[in-house]
Scaffold this motif. Structure first.
Motif, PDB file in Angstrom:
ATOM      1  N   ALA A 204      -1.374   8.302 -11.494  1.00  0.00           N
ATOM      2  CA  ALA A 204      -1.201   9.743 -11.710  1.00  0.00           C
ATOM      3  C   ALA A 204       0.259  10.144 -11.517  1.00  0.00           C
ATOM      4  O   ALA A 204       0.808  10.930 -12.300  1.00  0.00           O
ATOM      5  N   PHE A 205       0.896   9.599 -10.484  1.00  0.00           N
ATOM      6  CA  PHE A 205       2.300   9.927 -10.250  1.00  0.00           C
ATOM      7  C   PHE A 205       3.194   9.348 -11.350  1.00  0.00           C
ATOM      8  O   PHE A 205       4.095  10.032 -11.835  1.00  0.00           O
ATOM      9  N   ASP A 206       2.944   8.115 -11.758  1.00  0.00           N
ATOM     10  CA  ASP A 206       3.731   7.523 -12.851  1.00  0.00           C
ATOM     11  C   ASP A 206       3.606   8.360 -14.121  1.00  0.00           C
ATOM     12  O   ASP A 206       4.594   8.560 -14.841  1.00  0.00           O
ATOM     13  N   ASP A 207       2.402   8.863 -14.390  1.00  0.00           N
ATOM     14  CA  ASP A 207       2.204   9.750 -15.546  1.00  0.00           C
ATOM     15  C   ASP A 207       3.007  11.035 -15.385  1.00  0.00           C
ATOM     16  O   ASP A 207       3.584  11.550 -16.353  1.00  0.00           O
ATOM     17  N   THR A 208       3.067  11.557 -14.164  1.00  0.00           N
ATOM     18  CA  THR A 208       3.850  12.756 -13.884  1.00  0.00           C
ATOM     19  C   THR A 208       5.324  12.513 -14.195  1.00  0.00           C
ATOM     20  O   THR A 208       5.977  13.339 -14.852  1.00  0.00           O
ATOM     21  N   VAL A 209       5.854  11.394 -13.742  1.00  0.00           N
ATOM     22  CA  VAL A 209       7.270  11.078 -13.970  1.00  0.00           C
ATOM     23  C   VAL A 209       7.561  10.987 -15.467  1.00  0.00           C
ATOM     24  O   VAL A 209       8.600  11.476 -15.940  1.00  0.00           O
ATOM     25  N   LYS A 210       6.647  10.401 -16.225  1.00  0.00           N
ATOM     26  CA  LYS A 210       6.830  10.319 -17.683  1.00  0.00           C
ATOM     27  C   LYS A 210       6.895  11.709 -18.296  1.00  0.00           C
ATOM     28  O   LYS A 210       7.725  11.979 -19.172  1.00  0.00           O
TER      29      LYS A 210
ATOM     30  N   THR B 111      14.413   7.857 -12.737  1.00  0.00           N
ATOM     31  CA  THR B 111      14.176   6.580 -12.078  1.00  0.00           C
ATOM     32  C   THR B 111      13.778   6.846 -10.631  1.00  0.00           C
ATOM     33  O   THR B 111      14.534   7.463  -9.879  1.00  0.00           O
ATOM     34  N   VAL B 112      12.592   6.395 -10.274  1.00  0.00           N
ATOM     35  CA  VAL B 112      12.090   6.587  -8.914  1.00  0.00           C
ATOM     36  C   VAL B 112      12.595   5.434  -8.050  1.00  0.00           C
ATOM     37  O   VAL B 112      12.342   4.272  -8.341  1.00  0.00           O
ATOM     38  N   SER B 113      13.332   5.779  -6.990  1.00  0.00           N
ATOM     39  CA  SER B 113      13.880   4.738  -6.115  1.00  0.00           C
ATOM     40  C   SER B 113      13.043   4.539  -4.844  1.00  0.00           C
ATOM     41  O   SER B 113      13.161   3.503  -4.190  1.00  0.00           O
ATOM     42  N   ALA B 114      12.210   5.511  -4.508  1.00  0.00           N
ATOM     43  CA  ALA B 114      11.332   5.386  -3.338  1.00  0.00           C
ATOM     44  C   ALA B 114      10.088   6.221  -3.580  1.00  0.00           C
ATOM     45  O   ALA B 114      10.163   7.308  -4.155  1.00  0.00           O
ATOM     46  N   LYS B 115       8.938   5.679  -3.139  1.00  0.00           N
ATOM     47  CA  LYS B 115       7.675   6.386  -3.325  1.00  0.00           C
ATOM     48  C   LYS B 115       6.725   5.993  -2.197  1.00  0.00           C
ATOM     49  O   LYS B 115       6.594   4.818  -1.871  1.00  0.00           O
ATOM     50  N   LYS B 116       6.081   6.981  -1.601  1.00  0.00           N
ATOM     51  CA  LYS B 116       5.072   6.747  -0.568  1.00  0.00           C
ATOM     52  C   LYS B 116       3.847   7.590  -0.920  1.00  0.00           C
ATOM     53  O   LYS B 116       3.952   8.794  -1.147  1.00  0.00           O
ATOM     54  N   ILE B 117       2.692   6.930  -0.993  1.00  0.00           N
ATOM     55  CA  ILE B 117       1.436   7.607  -1.301  1.00  0.00           C
ATOM     56  C   ILE B 117       0.607   7.703  -0.030  1.00  0.00           C
ATOM     57  O   ILE B 117       0.495   6.733   0.714  1.00  0.00           O
ATOM     58  N   GLN B 118       0.017   8.880   0.193  1.00  0.00           N
ATOM     59  CA  GLN B 118      -0.895   9.086   1.308  1.00  0.00           C
ATOM     60  C   GLN B 118      -2.197   9.654   0.750  1.00  0.00           C
ATOM     61  O   GLN B 118      -2.187  10.700   0.102  1.00  0.00           O
ATOM     62  N   ILE B 119      -3.292   8.953   0.971  1.00  0.00           N
ATOM     63  CA  ILE B 119      -4.604   9.430   0.542  1.00  0.00           C
ATOM     64  C   ILE B 119      -5.113  10.380   1.626  1.00  0.00           C
ATOM     65  O   ILE B 119      -5.209   9.998   2.794  1.00  0.00           O
TER      66      ILE B 119
ATOM     67  N   PHE C 216      -4.418  13.576  -2.722  1.00  0.00           N
ATOM     68  CA  PHE C 216      -3.409  12.648  -2.228  1.00  0.00           C
ATOM     69  C   PHE C 216      -2.043  13.305  -2.311  1.00  0.00           C
ATOM     70  O   PHE C 216      -1.851  14.310  -3.001  1.00  0.00           O
ATOM     71  N   ILE C 217      -1.104  12.728  -1.569  1.00  0.00           N
ATOM     72  CA  ILE C 217       0.275  13.218  -1.510  1.00  0.00           C
ATOM     73  C   ILE C 217       1.195  12.088  -1.942  1.00  0.00           C
ATOM     74  O   ILE C 217       1.004  10.937  -1.544  1.00  0.00           O
ATOM     75  N   VAL C 218       2.201  12.436  -2.757  1.00  0.00           N
ATOM     76  CA  VAL C 218       3.238  11.474  -3.108  1.00  0.00           C
ATOM     77  C   VAL C 218       4.581  12.058  -2.689  1.00  0.00           C
ATOM     78  O   VAL C 218       4.947  13.162  -3.097  1.00  0.00           O
ATOM     79  N   SER C 219       5.300  11.316  -1.851  1.00  0.00           N
ATOM     80  CA  SER C 219       6.669  11.667  -1.477  1.00  0.00           C
ATOM     81  C   SER C 219       7.565  10.690  -2.204  1.00  0.00           C
ATOM     82  O   SER C 219       7.305   9.481  -2.202  1.00  0.00           O
ATOM     83  N   SER C 220       8.599  11.209  -2.853  1.00  0.00           N
ATOM     84  CA  SER C 220       9.442  10.336  -3.681  1.00  0.00           C
ATOM     85  C   SER C 220      10.893  10.770  -3.675  1.00  0.00           C
ATOM     86  O   SER C 220      11.227  11.920  -3.373  1.00  0.00           O
ATOM     87  N   VAL C 221      11.737   9.817  -4.022  1.00  0.00           N
ATOM     88  CA  VAL C 221      13.161  10.067  -4.269  1.00  0.00           C
ATOM     89  C   VAL C 221      13.441   9.531  -5.667  1.00  0.00           C
ATOM     90  O   VAL C 221      13.052   8.411  -6.001  1.00  0.00           O
ATOM     91  N   SER C 222      14.090  10.355  -6.482  1.00  0.00           N
ATOM     92  CA  SER C 222      14.338   9.975  -7.873  1.00  0.00           C
ATOM     93  C   SER C 222      15.747  10.359  -8.289  1.00  0.00           C
ATOM     94  O   SER C 222      16.346  11.289  -7.752  1.00  0.00           O
ATOM     95  N   ASP C 223      16.246   9.618  -9.263  1.00  0.00           N
ATOM     96  CA  ASP C 223      17.514   9.950  -9.914  1.00  0.00           C
ATOM     97  C   ASP C 223      17.187  10.428 -11.312  1.00  0.00           C
ATOM     98  O   ASP C 223      16.484   9.736 -12.063  1.00  0.00           O
TER      99      ASP C 223
END
Length: 155
Positions: free
Chosen positions: A36-42, A93-101, A107-114
């Motif tokens: 779901a998060f990868d789809d969001t980034v797209k 480009t996602v450089s960091a990602k943490k998923i919490q169910i 669920f929660i996704v915390s990320s750092v992206s360029d």
């Protein structure tokens, strides 16, 4: 005897067809959340404002990277997404990602992206986001809360 059975059935309501409940959606897995998060980034990288806005719940709450206030008004939120799409960050480009169910539907996704723009390099930026996803009754993953910010500058 048939009449007695019919009368008994009618009195008890047992002759009606039972409604079959729809099967419950399977609990979210980390793989589901990651997809779901990868789809969001797209979609973010598509720079299509309508598609970007369509990922968010109608009552989304957000802290936008370009807006100092909490946004709870959908029209204001949509305006922020129009501005994001206009930045033309077409490569994310996602450089960091943490998923919490959180539970079976959240669920929660915390990320750092360029974010990089092939047409407007001055808009290139790094951003960090925390997105809360919730599965709606229709099975769609909605972003219900988003908090994005720029990382602090190194000292």
């Amino acid at each position: 005897m048939l009449a007695a059975a019919a009368a008994t059935c009618a009195m008890l309501g047992g002759c009606q067809k039972a409604e079959v409940a729809a099967p419950a959606a399977a609990a979210v897995t980390e793989a589901d959340a990651s997809k779901a998060f990868d789809d969001t980034v797209k979609v973010w990288g598509s720079m299509d404002a309508a598609k970007i806005k369509a990922m968010y719940a109608p009552d989304v709450v957000s802290f936008d990277i370009a807006s100092p206030a909490m946004t709870t008004d959908r029209a204001a939120f949509d305006k922020n997404q129009d501005a994001f799409a206009a930045a033309k960050l077409d490569k994310i480009t996602v450089s960091a990602k943490k998923i919490q169910i959180v539970d079976g539907d959240t669920f929660i996704v915390s990320s750092v992206s360029d974010g990089a723009s092939s047409t407007t390099p001055a808009n290139n930026s790094t951003f960090r986001c925390t997105d809360v996803y919730h599965r709606g009754e229709d099975g769609k993953w909605w972003i219900v809360n988003e908090n994005c910010s720029a990382p602090p500058k190194a000292a």
